[in-house]
Design an enzyme around this catalytic site. Structure first.
Site, short mmCIF file in Angstrom:
data_model
loop_
_atom_site.label_atom_id
_atom_site.label_comp_id
_atom_site.label_asym_id
_atom_site.label_seq_id
_atom_site.Cartn_x
_atom_site.Cartn_y
_atom_site.Cartn_z
N ASP A 128 0.86 -1.19 0.00
CA ASP A 128 0.00 0.00 0.00
C ASP A 128 0.90 1.23 0.00
O ASP A 128 1.98 1.22 0.59
CB ASP A 128 -0.90 0.02 1.24
CG ASP A 128 -1.99 -1.05 1.20
OD1 ASP A 128 -2.41 -1.42 0.09
OD2 ASP A 128 -2.42 -1.50 2.27
N ASP A 144 -7.08 -1.38 -4.43
CA ASP A 144 -8.11 -0.95 -3.48
C ASP A 144 -9.04 0.09 -4.10
O ASP A 144 -10.24 0.10 -3.83
CB ASP A 144 -7.46 -0.35 -2.23
CG ASP A 144 -6.62 -1.36 -1.46
OD1 ASP A 144 -6.86 -2.57 -1.57
OD2 ASP A 144 -5.69 -0.91 -0.75
#
EC number: 3.4.23.36
Length: 171
Positions: A128, A144
């Site tokens: 991330d 995401d």
């Protein structure tokens, strides 16, 4: 061309579009994660859009908000269940242009899910790197974004575009 051949061609086009979108989503997600791995030191923030978004690479061993840390078997199972359900929906889907927004949306959902699955399988965690500064929001990635946007579009499609009876093919 017979009616049966036209139907098969239409289903083939829908399947091809679905596969191309899924592939592009996974490629874009994996490319951006590779860039993050190459250019962002672990847990060091860099301004991207000042005051709005910063880049900070983290290794996420769970889901959003740090939930279910280390539960890889659970994530594999959920991803497999979602993929199987989508394949079932696509198989049963009537061959009408009206369902094309659903096919495209399902492709973004699966593309995002498979992008994060690739990380879990290859790295044991998800990379991330986007952090939204104005609110305390979990660090996220391109996959995401695909999954979240697909979920929002599903709500809009189900509330404003499709009627309940248009999903009788799932019964």
């Amino acid at each position: 061309m017979t009616e049966k051949n036209e139907t098969a061609c239409s289903k083939a086009r829908m399947s091809l579009l679905f596969a191309v979108i899924v592939g592009l989503c996974v490629l874009l997600d994996q490319w951006t994660k590779r860039l993050a791995l190459q250019h962002l030191p672990l847990e060091t923030a860099r301004s991207f859009l000042p005051g709005l978004v910063e880049l900070i690479r983290i290794e996420n061993h769970g889901a959003a908000f740090g939930m279910l840390q280390g539960q890889m078997i659970f994530f594999y199972g959920i991803t497999a269940a979602i993929c199987l359900f989508v394949v079932y929906v696509l198989y049963r889907l009537p061959e009408k242009k009206r369902y094309m927004p659903l096919v495209i949306n399902l492709a973004f959902l699966i593309g995002g899910a498979l992008g994060n699955l690739c990380d879990r399988v290859m790295r044991g965690s998800v990379v991330d790197f986007f952090s939204f500064i104005p609110i305390s929001f979990p660090v996220f990635n391109v996959a995401d974004i695909f999954v979240t946007c697909a979920a929002a579009v599903f709500i809009l499609l189900f509330c404003f575009y499709y009627k309940e009876e248009e999903f009788s093919f799932l019964k």
